[in-house]
Design an enzyme around this catalytic site. Structure first.
Site, PDB file in Angstrom:
ATOM      1  N   THR A  88       1.045  -1.135  -0.068  1.00 60.64           N
ATOM      2  CA  THR A  88       0.035  -0.172  -0.052  1.00 60.64           C
ATOM      3  C   THR A  88       0.927   1.183  -0.005  1.00 60.64           C
ATOM      4  OG1 THR A  88      -1.675  -1.265   1.398  1.00 60.64           O
ATOM      5  CG2 THR A  88      -1.632   1.266   1.604  1.00 60.64           C
TER       6      THR A  88
ATOM      7  N   VAL B 262     -12.405  -5.515   2.327  1.00 62.61           N
ATOM      8  CA  VAL B 262     -12.097  -4.343   2.590  1.00 62.61           C
ATOM      9  C   VAL B 262     -11.079  -4.263   3.765  1.00 62.61           C
ATOM     10  CG1 VAL B 262     -12.899  -1.547   3.277  1.00 62.61           C
ATOM     11  CG2 VAL B 262     -14.136  -3.261   1.636  1.00 62.61           C
TER      12      VAL B 262
ATOM     13  N   ASP C 270      -7.886  -1.689   5.830  1.00 64.46           N
ATOM     14  CA  ASP C 270      -7.934  -0.776   6.433  1.00 64.46           C
ATOM     15  C   ASP C 270      -7.576   0.558   5.594  1.00 64.46           C
ATOM     16  OD1 ASP C 270      -5.400  -1.417   6.014  1.00 64.46           O
ATOM     17  OD2 ASP C 270      -4.413  -0.462   7.644  1.00 64.46           O
TER      18      ASP C 270
ATOM     19  N   THR D 280       0.301   0.789   6.567  1.00 66.07           N
ATOM     20  CA  THR D 280       0.238  -0.176   5.689  1.00 66.07           C
ATOM     21  C   THR D 280       0.690  -1.420   6.190  1.00 66.07           C
ATOM     22  OG1 THR D 280       2.701  -0.075   5.333  1.00 66.07           O
ATOM     23  CG2 THR D 280       1.561   1.311   3.864  1.00 66.07           C
ATOM     24  N   GLY D 281       0.332  -2.734   5.716  1.00 65.63           N
ATOM     25  CA  GLY D 281       0.337  -3.786   6.456  1.00 65.63           C
ATOM     26  C   GLY D 281      -0.674  -4.580   6.796  1.00 65.63           C
TER      27      GLY D 281
ATOM     28  N   GLY E 125      -4.412  -5.085   7.401  1.00 66.79           N
ATOM     29  CA  GLY E 125      -5.383  -4.163   7.551  1.00 66.79           C
ATOM     30  C   GLY E 125      -6.138  -4.399   8.738  1.00 66.79           C
TER      31      GLY E 125
HETATM   32  N1  ASP Z   1      -3.083  -2.435   4.401  1.00 66.40           N
HETATM   33  C1  ASP Z   1      -3.608  -3.140   3.297  1.00 66.40           C
HETATM   34  C2  ASP Z   1      -4.754  -3.797   3.493  1.00 66.40           C
HETATM   35  O1  ASP Z   1      -5.036  -4.362   4.444  1.00 66.40           O
HETATM   36  C3  ASP Z   1      -2.669  -3.660   2.725  1.00 66.40           C
HETATM   37  C4  ASP Z   1      -1.150  -3.342   2.972  1.00 66.40           C
HETATM   38  O2  ASP Z   1      -0.955  -2.259   3.228  1.00 66.40           O
HETATM   39  O3  ASP Z   1      -0.160  -4.000   2.614  1.00 66.40           O
HETATM   40  O4  ASP Z   1      -5.729  -3.913   2.571  1.00 66.40           O
END
Ligand code: ASP
Length: 349
Positions: A205, A234, A236, A256-257, A259
């Protein structure tokens, strides 16, 4: 006393403002573009959106916008949110299909409607009404990875419908060679990458936050979300308060990460509130990560199964990023070249 500290730093920001842009590590180019626009006098939200558009439009970036890894049906679904500090407005779209730049649609939701969030088909139709034509966002690279993922699945008996086996002649090519027929241009490196993302569905993200010389702030978060997700999932990123939050009086935060774990602690809002009550951006991010760990009773084995990063920019220009696990960077531009800085970490691998 903490509140007093926060107030005095806000007062300091008014007397000593500076432009600064921070983002997740994939945003080195995004920060540079946003800073260029800030220097030219652009609005902070226009600047960060133009920054992340670079990644949204890049077919090689498989975690954001065009070229993002698709859902389990092979369809790219995108999530994005924006917050504009000076007007205190927000907009977001979730599970939108067929538009490369969901961040722009989120801004249109903010500006052109009386709503804050549009999802799925409604978001796509809204984009069309704003003049966007829907396109196929699945690149050949992402389609290859999706097919490899399909081939990697097994039912309880070890069977997979996406690999010719039962009626195949003894001399039939192995699944990887079959893929080579479908994708003659794909080299070994690309196939190895496809296998890697099939087995370990990646997230990815961009969050980007900006402060200008007038002390104005905005933020954006945009993503294709979790690879191979259930259609309609969906994360975060489009959730105001989780993947993004900006309060013009205090600062902004994003993530990011994984969610799902961020939504459970309303991370970005938690961080902004922490800063409002006097924490530094780093303390505020680490405190939010502690809440994530607490949700798993600090069980290291469970926490090792995912990662989550936060980014925070305070209104006085102080900034930080912190991740659940060590080993992460984030991008910063304070007027010169963009650079990567090391993020703090709650836990060491
Ligand atoms: N946070 C994003 C989600 O969970 C994915 C990501 O940041 O890698 O959709």
């Amino acid at each position: 006393m903490l509140a007093t500290a926060a107030l005095s730093s806000a007062a300091a920001a008014q007397s000593n403002p500076r432009s600064i842009v921070i983002s997740s590590a994939n945003g080195v180019r995004a920060c540079a573009r946003a800073m260029e626009l800030l220097k030219a006098g652009a609005d902070t939200l226009d600047a960060v959106i133009a920054g992340v558009n670079i990644l949204e439009e890049d077919p090689e970036d498989t975690s954001v916008g065009f070229g993002g890894l698709p859902n389990e049906e092979g369809v790219v679904e995108l999530d994005a949110s924006v917050m504009h500090g000076p007007s205190r407005r927000a907009g977001s779209v979730a599970s939108i299909r067929g538009v490369k730049t969901p961040s722009k649609i989120a801004k249109l939701v903010m500006e052109q409607t009386d709503h804050i969030m549009l999802v799925g088909e409604g978001a796509g139709r809204f984009a069309e009404s704003m003049g966007y034509r829907r396109e196929i966002l699945l690149t050949e690279k992402a389609r290859l990875a999706w097919l490899v993922w399909k081939q990697s699945l097994r039912d309880a008996s070890g069977h997979n419908n996406w690999v010719g086996s039962l009626d195949a002649p003894a001399t039939a090519a192995k699944p990887s060679a079959q893929l080579k027929r479908l994708f003659p241009q794909a080299g070994d490196d690309l196939l190895a990458w496809a296998w890697q993302v099939a087995v370990h569905p990646p997230t990815g993200t961009i969050n980007c936050l900006a402060l200008n010389a007038h002390g104005e702030m905005s933020g954006v978060t945009t993503t294709s979300g979790l690879a191979w997700k259930i259609p309609g999932r969906v994360g975060d990123s489009p959730i105001i308060g989780a993947g993004l939050y900006v309060d013009q009086d205090v600062g902004g935060a994003g993530s990011t990460g994984r969610g799902e774990e961020n939504i459970r602690i309303a991370g970005a809002h938690t961080i902004v509130e922490n800063m409002r009550h006097g924490m530094t951006p780093k303390e505020a991010c680490l405190d939010a990560l502690k809440r994530v760990a607490r949700n798993f009773s600090d069980d290291r084995a469970k926490l090792l199964q995912f990662d989550l990063s936060f980014y925070a920019l305070r209104r006085d220009g102080e900034y930080a990023s912190a991740s659940l696990w060590n080993g992460h960077n984030f991008a910063v531009n304070d007027g010169g070249e963009s650079r990567l800085e090391t993020a703090a970490a709650l836990l060491e691998r």
